[in-house]
Scaffold this motif. Structure first.
Motif, PDB file in Angstrom:
ATOM      1  N   ALA A  59      15.176  27.765  -9.261  1.00 58.55           N
ATOM      2  CA  ALA A  59      15.645  26.247  -9.755  1.00 58.55           C
ATOM      3  C   ALA A  59      14.972  25.095  -9.532  1.00 58.55           C
ATOM      4  N   GLY A  60      14.143  25.118  -8.168  1.00 58.31           N
ATOM      5  CA  GLY A  60      13.163  23.919  -7.915  1.00 58.31           C
ATOM      6  C   GLY A  60      12.445  24.279  -6.918  1.00 58.31           C
ATOM      7  N   VAL A  61      11.432  23.454  -6.767  1.00 57.73           N
ATOM      8  CA  VAL A  61      10.460  23.615  -5.682  1.00 57.73           C
ATOM      9  C   VAL A  61      10.351  22.181  -4.769  1.00 57.73           C
ATOM     10  N   LEU A  62      10.744  22.163  -3.339  1.00 55.94           N
ATOM     11  CA  LEU A  62      10.615  20.989  -2.624  1.00 55.94           C
ATOM     12  C   LEU A  62       9.246  20.782  -1.962  1.00 55.94           C
ATOM     13  N   LEU A  63       8.286  19.747  -1.990  1.00 64.83           N
ATOM     14  CA  LEU A  63       7.225  19.526  -1.594  1.00 64.83           C
ATOM     15  C   LEU A  63       7.454  18.708  -0.355  1.00 64.83           C
ATOM     16  N   LEU A  64       6.997  19.051   0.729  1.00 64.88           N
ATOM     17  CA  LEU A  64       7.414  18.269   2.151  1.00 64.88           C
ATOM     18  C   LEU A  64       5.811  18.052   2.427  1.00 64.88           C
ATOM     19  N   ARG A  65       5.822  16.943   3.246  1.00 67.53           N
ATOM     20  CA  ARG A  65       4.582  16.370   3.634  1.00 67.53           C
ATOM     21  C   ARG A  65       4.570  15.299   4.823  1.00 67.53           C
ATOM     22  N   ASP A  66       3.748  15.158   5.710  1.00 68.11           N
ATOM     23  CA  ASP A  66       4.113  14.148   6.903  1.00 68.11           C
ATOM     24  C   ASP A  66       3.557  12.742   6.273  1.00 68.11           C
ATOM     25  N   ARG A  67       4.673  11.754   6.254  1.00 64.34           N
ATOM     26  CA  ARG A  67       4.215  10.441   5.522  1.00 64.34           C
ATOM     27  C   ARG A  67       3.574   9.613   6.561  1.00 64.34           C
ATOM     28  N   ILE A  68       2.701   8.464   5.881  1.00 60.75           N
ATOM     29  CA  ILE A  68       2.098   7.738   6.702  1.00 60.75           C
ATOM     30  C   ILE A  68       3.139   6.760   7.228  1.00 60.75           C
ATOM     31  N   ARG A  69       3.205   6.206   8.140  1.00 58.93           N
ATOM     32  CA  ARG A  69       3.856   5.002   8.840  1.00 58.93           C
ATOM     33  C   ARG A  69       3.898   3.785   7.770  1.00 58.93           C
ATOM     34  N   ASP A  70       4.913   3.271   7.822  1.00 58.61           N
ATOM     35  CA  ASP A  70       4.886   1.846   6.820  1.00 58.61           C
ATOM     36  C   ASP A  70       4.131   1.100   7.435  1.00 58.61           C
ATOM     37  N   ASP A  71       3.859   0.873   8.653  1.00 58.34           N
ATOM     38  CA  ASP A  71       3.217  -0.283   9.378  1.00 58.34           C
ATOM     39  C   ASP A  71       1.843   0.160   9.524  1.00 58.34           C
ATOM     40  N   ALA A  72       1.309   1.487   9.178  1.00 56.51           N
ATOM     41  CA  ALA A  72      -0.007   1.972   9.721  1.00 56.51           C
ATOM     42  C   ALA A  72      -1.141   1.014   9.202  1.00 56.51           C
ATOM     43  N   ALA A  73      -1.114   0.657   7.707  1.00 57.99           N
ATOM     44  CA  ALA A  73      -2.328  -0.027   7.256  1.00 57.99           C
ATOM     45  C   ALA A  73      -2.311  -1.439   7.683  1.00 57.99           C
ATOM     46  N   ARG A  74      -1.183  -2.057   7.760  1.00 62.11           N
ATOM     47  CA  ARG A  74      -1.082  -3.423   8.372  1.00 62.11           C
ATOM     48  C   ARG A  74      -1.580  -3.576   9.927  1.00 62.11           C
ATOM     49  N   THR A  75      -1.172  -2.513  10.596  1.00 59.02           N
ATOM     50  CA  THR A  75      -1.542  -2.728  11.908  1.00 59.02           C
ATOM     51  C   THR A  75      -2.995  -2.372  12.022  1.00 59.02           C
ATOM     52  N   MET A  76      -3.809  -1.792  11.171  1.00 57.33           N
ATOM     53  CA  MET A  76      -5.104  -1.852  11.326  1.00 57.33           C
ATOM     54  C   MET A  76      -5.916  -3.181  10.778  1.00 57.33           C
ATOM     55  N   ARG A  77      -5.376  -3.717   9.966  1.00 59.47           N
ATOM     56  CA  ARG A  77      -5.655  -5.084   9.416  1.00 59.47           C
ATOM     57  C   ARG A  77      -5.683  -6.042  10.820  1.00 59.47           C
ATOM     58  N   LEU A  78      -4.455  -6.108  11.320  1.00 58.24           N
ATOM     59  CA  LEU A  78      -4.190  -7.079  12.536  1.00 58.24           C
ATOM     60  C   LEU A  78      -4.848  -6.736  13.812  1.00 58.24           C
ATOM     61  N   LEU A  79      -5.331  -5.290  14.014  1.00 56.85           N
ATOM     62  CA  LEU A  79      -6.297  -4.900  14.922  1.00 56.85           C
ATOM     63  C   LEU A  79      -7.820  -5.596  14.791  1.00 56.85           C
ATOM     64  N   ARG A  80      -7.939  -5.435  13.452  1.00 60.73           N
ATOM     65  CA  ARG A  80      -9.377  -6.015  13.047  1.00 60.73           C
ATOM     66  C   ARG A  80      -9.314  -7.603  13.343  1.00 60.73           C
ATOM     67  N   ARG A  81      -7.996  -8.134  12.994  1.00 64.37           N
ATOM     68  CA  ARG A  81      -8.207  -9.713  13.365  1.00 64.37           C
ATOM     69  C   ARG A  81      -8.500 -10.025  14.712  1.00 64.37           C
ATOM     70  N   ALA A  82      -7.662  -9.073  15.403  1.00 59.80           N
ATOM     71  CA  ALA A  82      -7.562  -9.367  17.059  1.00 59.80           C
ATOM     72  C   ALA A  82      -8.858  -9.110  17.537  1.00 59.80           C
ATOM     73  N   GLY A  83     -10.017  -8.497  16.938  1.00 59.57           N
ATOM     74  CA  GLY A  83     -11.376  -8.286  17.573  1.00 59.57           C
ATOM     75  C   GLY A  83     -11.648  -6.649  17.466  1.00 59.57           C
ATOM     76  N   ILE A  84     -10.991  -5.770  16.972  1.00 60.00           N
ATOM     77  CA  ILE A  84     -11.408  -4.406  17.021  1.00 60.00           C
ATOM     78  C   ILE A  84     -12.376  -4.670  15.823  1.00 60.00           C
ATOM     79  N   GLU A  85     -13.642  -3.913  16.028  1.00 62.82           N
ATOM     80  CA  GLU A  85     -14.808  -3.901  15.127  1.00 62.82           C
ATOM     81  C   GLU A  85     -15.015  -2.723  14.245  1.00 62.82           C
TER      82      GLU A  85
END
Length: 757
Positions: free
Chosen positions: A423-449
């Motif tokens: 009747a169906g197939v469920l597709l499961l995955r490990d989702r990316i954290r909602d704040d992951a991309a924004r955290t990387m941007r903030l880290l670059r702003r804080a001095g991570i090169e």
């Protein structure tokens, strides 16, 4: 602390004796105070000199000795209090924490169940893991950790290897396959034959590797000692010149007294303790001031994938169903049945049903099929959830397409059979954290090169996640030893910051300049090997911690430079005979007050560059975030509905379309209206600018317009519309699916994180 208490007591007792006229007693008490502090101080300085380290303590020891030699006992007692107090503060709060791996060993598999020899029956004895020998037959019960390396026999084993490899989804190991110690059996009982003793197994190797990485780390020079390396020779030269010029050794003592680096001994540790306290308020535990100092200097971020930038657990990402079968129906039946299963994927399926607000039914006649899945009865339907073979019927073409799609996108498939057919197939995955991309941007702003992902996961899955979060480089399919090599290669170029959460990350955390563990889920192995532990399940706190560390270091440096500058001026006055040793000690105290008050600024938040929504608005955002989670499965089901339109019988088609309109007008549009009218004005005010939320508001308008189009097309379809109507409805559903997914993802990354309270 005992030394500080003795010094304060001695200084106060001498003051009382002087007040009552017992000058001789006061001199004796102050002399004893100086000696009590001087003896351990000499020992500490001698140890540092043996390692060719000339620190701030050396000047303090010279000042103590000189005041004792020329009879300036009060000045010496004052220095003793300042020196012992600063030392106690630094020892307690800023000394780098030893990488104690006792917790890593405490969670190591300690017991094993070994089959008794000489018996035909399946009889097992429980023994210490260290007693297992190569060739022993073992059983690992559901939920237990594998005690030693081995190979599977008899039946396939379902093993969670995430703590060792970082792979988030359990793997199926066929008979003859290798199973490593430290992994967890999440299926039926697993039968193994030992191939390595506990000392030679994978888990013990990880512990050994973590210890070697920690021992090989370069020693860290504290900020106070770096400044003292320049202050010490200047002080000695000036004191010697003052003595030669005046012929009075007291002038040299006065120079040493005012040169006592109390701004370094007191103000710098106080600044770092304040910064650590600020971090702790945000759920970040920093193991010492040296760790905070290194965190402030980090330029390269290395991070694990699973559990760090992803959620670290499987979730239902999509549902593909047979023609004429609603996705909600399949998910509800599968979630109802999986309530009776302990499998790790079953928990994800149950969560998918409950988070969507479905009323789950109690299953009956449940049977767990070894290595295959579970079957039973739900609401009068025979339901099977697991591998395709468990469903029984041939896998249809649409299900094969779903299987290929899952393989391409790094997902796992779970088949759902209802009444004897797929009747169906469920597709499961490990989702990316909602704040992951924004955290990387903030880290670059804080001095991570530079940002580098290091993971044991497959290269294709790692590359997709790295692209989503904005990593500069990816090292995939890495063993724990490979992770250590990658960290050391980056450390040779710049100061490094490594973030992880699993046992397999512990050696890499120990090898980096700063190791940061996400410890919200109790990953004690990585927490013990790390210098910084984030105790809340928010990756964005990492960016906050780096920002706090940089501000703290700037304040500490400012306090040190200002304090030394004022001390140099006082040294000149002492060399000219303007300041006596006692007056010099008091002047030094005034300098200390100035720099300590400045150091305490690290307790405050500073001028935050990150806007925040607080109070009732933050609560509103969290409520809207829950709505996002609730509607996510309904949005994900839109493409499947679009595909099914042409194949549905009129009664079923009308029923599905009525459910669609009820969802769009009863849940989706009201949610977007609340966003636009209640949330966005506050967000716009927090972000500043003329119209910061304009792009998101335009997306709202597009969503509303698409819903209106769908309403009209549904009405035409129910009235007997043409094939072109169904085609337009299909296009509108696919467009709505795309824009809502993009819109919600943007809100979760950019707006909802502003309500981090």
């Amino acid at each position: 602390m005992a030394l500080t208490t003795a010094a304060v007591t001695g200084l106060a007792a001498g003051g009382v004796a002087t007040f009552v006229g017992a000058g001789g007693l006061a001199t004796a008490v102050w002399s004893v105070t100086i000696v009590v502090v001087l003896l351990p101080a000499v020992w500490w300085v001698a140890g540092a000199l043996r390692q060719r380290q000339f620190g701030a303590d050396t000047i303090a020891v010279l000042a103590l000795i000189s005041t004792l030699a020329v009879g300036e006992h009060l000045a010496g007692a004052v220095i003793a209090v300042m020196f012992s107090g600063g030392r106690a503060l630094e020892e307690r709060a800023t000394q780098r924490a030893e990488r104690d791996l006792s917790a890593l060993m405490s969670i190591a598999p300690r017991y094993a169940h070994r089959r008794l020899t000489g018996s035909d029956a399946e009889t097992y004895e429980t023994i210490e893991a260290s007693e297992v020998r190569v060739g022993d037959q073992l059983i690992v019960r559901p939920g237990e950790a594998v005690p030693v390396d081995g190979t599977t026999v008899k039946e396939p084993a379902t093993i969670d290897e995430s703590m060792i490899t970082g792979e988030p989804l359990p793997v199926e190991i066929e008979p003859g396959g290798e199973v490593r110690s430290g992994t967890v059996n999440v299926g039926s009982p697993a039968y193994l034959v030992c191939t390595a003793t506990a000392d030679d197994s994978t888990y013990t190797g990880l512990v050994r590797l973590a210890r070697e990485a920690a021992a090989g780390s370069a020693p860290f020079v504290r900020m106070a000692d770096r400044y003292a390396a320049f202050l010490l020779p200047a002080t000695l030269v000036l004191a010697g010149l003052a003595w030669l010029w005046s012929g009075d050794p007291v002038r040299a003592v006065a120079v040493l007294v005012v040169a006592t680096p109390c701004p370094l001994i007191l103000a710098v540790p106080i600044a770092f303790v304040s910064g650590m306290s600020r971090c702790a308020r945000r759920g970040v535990v920093v193991k010492g001031g040296a760790a905070l100092d290194r965190l402030a200097q980090a330029r390269v971020l290395l991070f694990d994938k699973t559990g760090t930038v992803t959620q670290g657990r499987p979730v239902v990402a999509d549902t593909v169903t047979a023609p004429n079968v609603p996705a909600d129906h399949v998910v509800r039946l599968a979630a109802s049945l999986d309530q009776a299963s302990s499998h790790v994927l079953a928990g994800a399926i149950v969560e998918a049903g409950t988070s969507a607000g479905m009323a789950l039914s109690a299953p009956s006649d449940v049977v767990e099929v070894l290595g295959q899945g579970v079957r039973g009865e739900v609401d009068g339907h025979a339901v099977a959830v697991g591998k395709a073979a468990l469903v029984g019927a041939p896998v249809p073409a649409w299900a094969e397409a779903a299987r290929r799609r899952a393989a391409t996108n790094g997902m796992i498939t779970v088949f759902v059979g209802v009444d004897g057919r797929c009747a169906g197939v469920l597709l499961l995955r490990d989702r990316i954290r909602d704040d992951a991309a924004r955290t990387m941007r903030l880290l670059r702003r804080a001095g991570i090169e530079r940002t580098v992902m290091i993971t044991g996961d497959r290269a294709d899955a790692a590359a997709r996640v790295a692209a989503r979060v904005g990593a500069d480089a990816v090292h995939a399919e890495q063993t724990p030893a490979g992770k250590v090599d990658a960290v050391r290669a980056e450390t040779a170029q710049a100061k490094t910051l490594m973030v992880g959460d699993g046992i397999n990350d512990a050696p890499a955390l120990a090898a980096a300049d700063v190791g940061v563990a996400l410890g919200a889920r109790g990953a004690s192995a990585s927490s013990e090997a790390a210098d910084v532990v984030i105790t809340v399940d928010r990756l964005s706190r990492l960016a906050e911690a780096v920002a706090i560390a940089r501000r703290t270091r700037a304040i500490a440096r400012q306090s040190a430079v200002v304090g030394i500058g004022l001390s140099v001026i006082a040294m000149g006055a002492a060399a000219a005979g303007v300041l006596t040793p006692v007056v010099g000690a008091l002047v030094q105290e005034a300098i200390d007050v100035v720099v300590i008050l400045n150091a305490l600024r690290a307790l405050g938040p500073g001028r935050s560059r990150t806007p925040q929504l607080r109070g009732d608005v933050a609560d509103l955002v969290r409520q809207l975030d829950e709505t996002h989670r609730r509607i996510r499965p309904r949005i994900a089901a839109l493409p499947q509905l679009a595909e099914d339109l042409a194949d549905l019988d009129p009664p079923e088609l009308h029923s599905r379309l009525d459910e669609l309109i009820a969802f769009l007008t009863g849940e989706l549009l009201p949610h977007e209206q609340v966003d636009e009218e209640l949330l966005y004005p506050h967000v716009g005010k927090a972000l500043g600018g003329t119209d910061a939320t304009a792009p998101m508001s335009q997306q709202h308008a597009e969503i509303v317009d698409l819903v209106r189009q769908i309403e009209l097309l549904v009405a035409e379809t129910k009235a007997g519309g043409s094939p072109e109507t169904l085609r337009d409805l299909r296009h509108a559903l696919l467009a709505l699916h795309s824009i809502v997914r993009l819109h919600n993802a943007s809100e979760e990354q950019n707006y909802h994180v502003l309500a981090d309270g």
